[in-house]
Design a protein around this motif. Structure first.
Motif, PDB file in Angstrom:
ATOM      1  N   GLY A 196      -5.398   2.412  -1.982  1.00  0.00           N
ATOM      2  CA  GLY A 196      -4.592   1.389  -2.643  1.00  0.00           C
ATOM      3  C   GLY A 196      -4.988   1.173  -4.083  1.00  0.00           C
ATOM      4  O   GLY A 196      -4.191   0.672  -4.891  1.00  0.00           O
ATOM      5  N   SER A 197      -6.224   1.533  -4.435  1.00  0.00           N
ATOM      6  CA  SER A 197      -6.676   1.373  -5.822  1.00  0.00           C
ATOM      7  C   SER A 197      -6.776   2.720  -6.537  1.00  0.00           C
ATOM      8  O   SER A 197      -7.394   2.835  -7.591  1.00  0.00           O
ATOM      9  CB  SER A 197      -8.044   0.684  -5.848  1.00  0.00           C
ATOM     10  OG  SER A 197      -9.010   1.504  -5.234  1.00  0.00           O
ATOM     11  N   GLY A 198      -6.173   3.744  -5.941  1.00  0.00           N
ATOM     12  CA  GLY A 198      -6.145   5.056  -6.585  1.00  0.00           C
ATOM     13  C   GLY A 198      -7.385   5.900  -6.380  1.00  0.00           C
ATOM     14  O   GLY A 198      -7.501   6.980  -6.963  1.00  0.00           O
ATOM     15  N   LYS A 199      -8.328   5.449  -5.525  1.00  0.00           N
ATOM     16  CA  LYS A 199      -9.569   6.210  -5.304  1.00  0.00           C
ATOM     17  C   LYS A 199      -9.401   7.125  -4.088  1.00  0.00           C
ATOM     18  O   LYS A 199     -10.174   7.080  -3.129  1.00  0.00           O
ATOM     19  CB  LYS A 199     -10.736   5.240  -5.096  1.00  0.00           C
ATOM     20  CG  LYS A 199     -10.990   4.314  -6.289  1.00  0.00           C
ATOM     21  CD  LYS A 199     -12.113   3.338  -6.008  1.00  0.00           C
ATOM     22  CE  LYS A 199     -12.305   2.354  -7.134  1.00  0.00           C
ATOM     23  NZ  LYS A 199     -12.776   2.972  -8.392  1.00  0.00           N
ATOM     24  N   VAL A 200      -8.377   7.956  -4.138  1.00  0.00           N
ATOM     25  CA  VAL A 200      -8.020   8.767  -2.980  1.00  0.00           C
ATOM     26  C   VAL A 200      -9.054   9.861  -2.707  1.00  0.00           C
ATOM     27  O   VAL A 200      -9.340  10.194  -1.550  1.00  0.00           O
ATOM     28  CB  VAL A 200      -6.591   9.334  -3.142  1.00  0.00           C
ATOM     29  CG1 VAL A 200      -6.478  10.259  -4.326  1.00  0.00           C
ATOM     30  CG2 VAL A 200      -6.129  10.012  -1.877  1.00  0.00           C
ATOM     31  N   ASP A 201      -9.645  10.437  -3.766  1.00  0.00           N
ATOM     32  CA  ASP A 201     -10.674  11.473  -3.558  1.00  0.00           C
ATOM     33  C   ASP A 201     -11.886  10.908  -2.827  1.00  0.00           C
ATOM     34  O   ASP A 201     -12.443  11.551  -1.934  1.00  0.00           O
ATOM     35  CB  ASP A 201     -11.109  12.069  -4.897  1.00  0.00           C
ATOM     36  CG  ASP A 201     -10.135  13.108  -5.418  1.00  0.00           C
ATOM     37  OD1 ASP A 201      -9.830  14.042  -4.667  1.00  0.00           O
ATOM     38  OD2 ASP A 201      -9.674  12.973  -6.561  1.00  0.00           O
ATOM     39  N   ALA A 232      -0.645  10.586  -6.401  1.00  0.00           N
ATOM     40  CA  ALA A 232      -1.401  11.109  -7.545  1.00  0.00           C
ATOM     41  C   ALA A 232      -0.811  12.419  -8.063  1.00  0.00           C
ATOM     42  O   ALA A 232      -1.363  13.045  -8.973  1.00  0.00           O
ATOM     43  CB  ALA A 232      -2.860  11.311  -7.143  1.00  0.00           C
ATOM     44  N   GLY A 233       0.305  12.850  -7.459  1.00  0.00           N
ATOM     45  CA  GLY A 233       0.957  14.085  -7.886  1.00  0.00           C
ATOM     46  C   GLY A 233       0.271  15.345  -7.408  1.00  0.00           C
ATOM     47  O   GLY A 233       0.556  16.440  -7.908  1.00  0.00           O
ATOM     48  N   ARG A 234      -0.617  15.209  -6.408  1.00  0.00           N
ATOM     49  CA  ARG A 234      -1.379  16.372  -5.930  1.00  0.00           C
ATOM     50  C   ARG A 234      -0.822  16.833  -4.587  1.00  0.00           C
ATOM     51  O   ARG A 234      -1.401  16.660  -3.528  1.00  0.00           O
ATOM     52  CB  ARG A 234      -2.861  16.012  -5.853  1.00  0.00           C
ATOM     53  CG  ARG A 234      -3.427  15.695  -7.234  1.00  0.00           C
ATOM     54  CD  ARG A 234      -4.753  15.000  -7.177  1.00  0.00           C
ATOM     55  NE  ARG A 234      -5.779  15.813  -6.546  1.00  0.00           N
ATOM     56  CZ  ARG A 234      -7.009  15.390  -6.288  1.00  0.00           C
ATOM     57  NH1 ARG A 234      -7.347  14.147  -6.632  1.00  0.00           N
ATOM     58  NH2 ARG A 234      -7.894  16.161  -5.712  1.00  0.00           N
ATOM     59  N   ILE A 235       0.357  17.405  -4.665  1.00  0.00           N
ATOM     60  CA  ILE A 235       1.104  17.780  -3.468  1.00  0.00           C
ATOM     61  C   ILE A 235       0.380  18.863  -2.658  1.00  0.00           C
ATOM     62  O   ILE A 235       0.448  18.890  -1.430  1.00  0.00           O
ATOM     63  CB  ILE A 235       2.543  18.226  -3.854  1.00  0.00           C
ATOM     64  CG1 ILE A 235       3.399  18.426  -2.622  1.00  0.00           C
ATOM     65  CG2 ILE A 235       2.506  19.459  -4.727  1.00  0.00           C
ATOM     66  CD1 ILE A 235       3.724  17.162  -1.879  1.00  0.00           C
ATOM     67  N   PHE A 260       6.367  12.878   2.348  1.00  0.00           N
ATOM     68  CA  PHE A 260       6.692  14.096   1.589  1.00  0.00           C
ATOM     69  C   PHE A 260       8.115  14.026   1.035  1.00  0.00           C
ATOM     70  O   PHE A 260       8.381  14.462  -0.093  1.00  0.00           O
ATOM     71  CB  PHE A 260       6.527  15.333   2.472  1.00  0.00           C
ATOM     72  CG  PHE A 260       5.097  15.750   2.668  1.00  0.00           C
ATOM     73  CD1 PHE A 260       4.379  16.322   1.624  1.00  0.00           C
ATOM     74  CD2 PHE A 260       4.463  15.567   3.877  1.00  0.00           C
ATOM     75  CE1 PHE A 260       3.054  16.702   1.789  1.00  0.00           C
ATOM     76  CE2 PHE A 260       3.133  15.934   4.054  1.00  0.00           C
ATOM     77  CZ  PHE A 260       2.434  16.512   3.002  1.00  0.00           C
ATOM     78  N   LEU A 261       9.026  13.461   1.812  1.00  0.00           N
ATOM     79  CA  LEU A 261      10.412  13.321   1.382  1.00  0.00           C
ATOM     80  C   LEU A 261      10.496  12.414   0.158  1.00  0.00           C
ATOM     81  O   LEU A 261      11.204  12.715  -0.815  1.00  0.00           O
ATOM     82  CB  LEU A 261      11.240  12.736   2.533  1.00  0.00           C
ATOM     83  CG  LEU A 261      12.752  12.713   2.366  1.00  0.00           C
ATOM     84  CD1 LEU A 261      13.301  14.130   2.241  1.00  0.00           C
ATOM     85  CD2 LEU A 261      13.404  12.012   3.554  1.00  0.00           C
ATOM     86  N   ASN A 262       9.749  11.318   0.191  1.00  0.00           N
ATOM     87  CA  ASN A 262       9.709  10.388  -0.935  1.00  0.00           C
ATOM     88  C   ASN A 262       9.216  11.091  -2.193  1.00  0.00           C
ATOM     89  O   ASN A 262       9.774  10.910  -3.284  1.00  0.00           O
ATOM     90  CB  ASN A 262       8.796   9.205  -0.577  1.00  0.00           C
ATOM     91  CG  ASN A 262       8.612   8.246  -1.733  1.00  0.00           C
ATOM     92  OD1 ASN A 262       7.690   8.367  -2.528  1.00  0.00           O
ATOM     93  ND2 ASN A 262       9.492   7.272  -1.837  1.00  0.00           N
ATOM     94  N   TYR A 263       8.183  11.922  -2.050  1.00  0.00           N
ATOM     95  CA  TYR A 263       7.630  12.662  -3.192  1.00  0.00           C
ATOM     96  C   TYR A 263       8.689  13.612  -3.767  1.00  0.00           C
ATOM     97  O   TYR A 263       8.904  13.651  -4.990  1.00  0.00           O
ATOM     98  CB  TYR A 263       6.401  13.457  -2.770  1.00  0.00           C
ATOM     99  CG  TYR A 263       5.859  14.347  -3.865  1.00  0.00           C
ATOM    100  CD1 TYR A 263       5.004  13.830  -4.846  1.00  0.00           C
ATOM    101  CD2 TYR A 263       6.215  15.689  -3.938  1.00  0.00           C
ATOM    102  CE1 TYR A 263       4.525  14.636  -5.871  1.00  0.00           C
ATOM    103  CE2 TYR A 263       5.737  16.497  -4.953  1.00  0.00           C
ATOM    104  CZ  TYR A 263       4.895  15.977  -5.921  1.00  0.00           C
ATOM    105  OH  TYR A 263       4.426  16.778  -6.934  1.00  0.00           O
ATOM    106  N   CYS A 264       9.342  14.380  -2.897  1.00  0.00           N
ATOM    107  CA  CYS A 264      10.340  15.362  -3.353  1.00  0.00           C
ATOM    108  C   CYS A 264      11.483  14.671  -4.093  1.00  0.00           C
ATOM    109  O   CYS A 264      11.948  15.152  -5.127  1.00  0.00           O
ATOM    110  CB  CYS A 264      10.893  16.141  -2.154  1.00  0.00           C
ATOM    111  SG  CYS A 264       9.702  17.273  -1.410  1.00  0.00           S
ATOM    112  N   CYS A 265      11.930  13.528  -3.570  1.00  0.00           N
ATOM    113  CA  CYS A 265      13.058  12.825  -4.191  1.00  0.00           C
ATOM    114  C   CYS A 265      12.666  12.223  -5.533  1.00  0.00           C
ATOM    115  O   CYS A 265      13.453  12.251  -6.489  1.00  0.00           O
ATOM    116  CB  CYS A 265      13.589  11.747  -3.249  1.00  0.00           C
ATOM    117  SG  CYS A 265      14.371  12.429  -1.763  1.00  0.00           S
TER     118      CYS A 265
END
Length: 511
Positions: A196-201, A232-235, A260-265
């Motif tokens: 939620g705070s962007g610390k996905v790694d 984060a754009g890291r598909i 994934f659908l949300n990202y593609c759109c």
């Protein structure tokens, strides 16, 4: 005589025990009161029993009365009753009595059980009292009740919620170091907080990274990580996690595909989005309303409005998946491309099909009407919305006020502003700024100043725009002493004037 009293005591206790077991609280209370009024002695066990049944039936006020009555007699509750009392009080957030019970337990050397500690920890977390929760967490260990996975999960969630991620991660490492293996709830608390705070790694490293093979992660955790990497754009990383979850016996679900659908759109990868819909249908995972609405948004974003409309009226309608969001998506796109006539037609069509417009629908159309200068159409839409029991929100009110001010209709804007306040829709700084701007442009700076004072009286702090509008208006009116006073207030708040306005003010002062 003593034998008789003992017999009576046994009879009373038997009756009370029966009423307690069958949940007849009032009858149990009556028997207990008879005992206390008779010559029979009452013991701790009797108070434990009656207070226990009151707690189970959520009658905490009466339980507190009996507890206060019991204490001067030298009686005490046992650990179980104390613990259940604390758990019950957590439901009604009675912090004062909880603290008193914990202190009383300390005095008699009784320790709450894990259930009571964790229930209270969770209450403290939900009320954002994390410092008190951390102190309770420390006390648990000191009293021989080493925190368990549930305790750690509660604290990690609370720390993430207030942005103390370093502390949350430190607690996570401590838990693992102590030999406690996080369960899915613990992993979810950490992953939700960090992603939620962007610390996905970091979320990935602390879960799938170090716990691989030790925890069987559920779909929800995988989905949050996939969503984080997509955001984060890291598909590629998101796709890798999808492959990993399937390899580990956790099949992607509808949420996974929708991410994934949300990202593609969003990225206008519309061919891939359509293939994803086809794939979902092919594997028996029926796309839902959210799935199709995402595709609609993508098509509208790419200005493929005819195809979007066809998707809605042919495929989505046949599946019963068209909703107000679907229509709002296309209506917004039509208004954005200056096709408002088609948007109004679509508005009428949705009503004919029994889809009730919401505040978003009306906001889009009213804003479009105002933009085109059709204030009569905007007024008719506004009245229709009210008649349908659909009340404007702050966004719509502010939009109307701003447009009226820009078109010189300050009186109407002021009337709408007062209507918003009277309807209980709290004006924010943006709302105030819209009307202040209108007043200043109309050379009604004194009224702008009254608004400036009113917003502060309502505990709303002016922002940089507010100060610039007020000072600019005062300079135009050559009211330089007040302009300087407002400038001082602006600097006290940590804001600065832009170069042009500050130079204008300085030149006015020196002239």
């Amino acid at each position: 005589m003593y034998r008789t009293l003992g017999k009576h005591r046994l009879i009373y206790r038997a009756r009370m025990s029966n009423y307690v077991k069958t949940g007849l609280v009032n009858e149990a209370l009556q028997v207990f009161d008879e005992m206390t009024r008779s010559d029979c002695r009452v013991f701790s066990i009797d108070y434990n029993r009656i207070i226990g049944v009151l707690i189970r039936n959520l009658r905490f006020d009466l339980a507190e009365c009996y507890y206060r009555e019991m204490k001067p007699m030298g009686f005490s509750l046992n650990s179980l009753t104390y613990s259940r009392f604390i758990c019950g009080l957590c439901k009604v957030k009675n912090f004062d009595l909880i603290h008193r019970l914990l202190n009383d337990m300390d005095m008699v050397g009784i320790v709450p059980d894990f259930w009571a500690y964790n229930t209270y920890l969770n209450l403290l977390r939900s009320e954002h009292l994390v410092e008190i929760a951390l102190e309770l967490f420390r006390i648990m260990g000191a009293k021989g009740k080493e925190p368990d996975v549930v305790s750690y999960t509660i604290l990690i969630s609370g720390l993430c919620r207030i942005g103390r991620f370093d502390n949350a991660v430190e607690m996570w490492h401590t838990m693992i170091r102590k030999g406690l293996i996080p369960d899915n709830k613990a992993c979810k608390a950490l992953v939700f907080g960090l992603c939620g705070s962007g610390k996905v790694d970091l979320a990935y490293e602390l879960t799938l990274g170090i716990l691989r093979g030790q925890v069987k992660f559920n779909t929800e955790i995988y989905n949050v990580l996939i969503h984080g990497f997509c955001g984060a754009g890291r598909i590629d990383k998101a796709q890798a996690i999808k492959t990993f979850m399937r390899r580990n016996g956790c099949e992607p679900d509808l949420v996974t595909y929708n991410v994934f659908l949300n990202y593609c759109c969003k990225e206008l990868m519309l061919e891939e989005a359509e293939k994803l819909i086809e794939k979902m249908e092919g594997i028996g995972l029926e796309p839902d309303c959210y799935s199709y609405n995402q595709l609609l948004k993508g098509l509208c974003k790419a200005n493929r409005l005819d195809k979007a409309y066809k998707l809605m009226t042919h495929k989505m309608e046949a599946k019963g998946l068209v909703d107000v969001v679907s229509y709002n998506t296309i209506i917004r796109a039509l208004c954005r491309t200056d096709c408002s006539k088609r948007a109004y037609n679509l508005f009428e069509e949705m009503e004919q099909k029994g889809i009730v417009p919401d505040v978003v629908t009306f906001t889009i159309l009213i804003e479009a009407s105002l933009k085109e200068g059709n204030s009569s159409v905007a007024k008719a839409l506004f009245d229709q919305m009210i008649s349908m029991g659909c009340f404007p929100d702050r966004v719509l009110y502010t939009s109307i006020i701003d447009n009226l001010c820009k078109t010189g209709k300050i009186g109407m804007a002021e009337s709408i502003f007062h209507d918003m306040v009277e309807q209980g829709v709290g004006a924010d700084v943006i709302s105030y700024n819209a009307l202040i701007s209108g007043f200043c442009k109309a050379s009604r700076v004194n009224e702008a100043l009254r608004l400036y004072e009113d917003m502060q009286a309502r505990a709303l702090d002016p922002d940089e725009i507010t100060f610039k509008l007020i000072i600019g208006g005062l300079v135009q009116e050559k009211n330089l002493s007040v302009a300087c006073a407002i400038w001082d207030q602006m600097m006290e708040k940590g804001f600065t004037l832009d170069r042009d306005l500050s130079q204008t003010l300085i030149n006015a002062i020196n002239s």
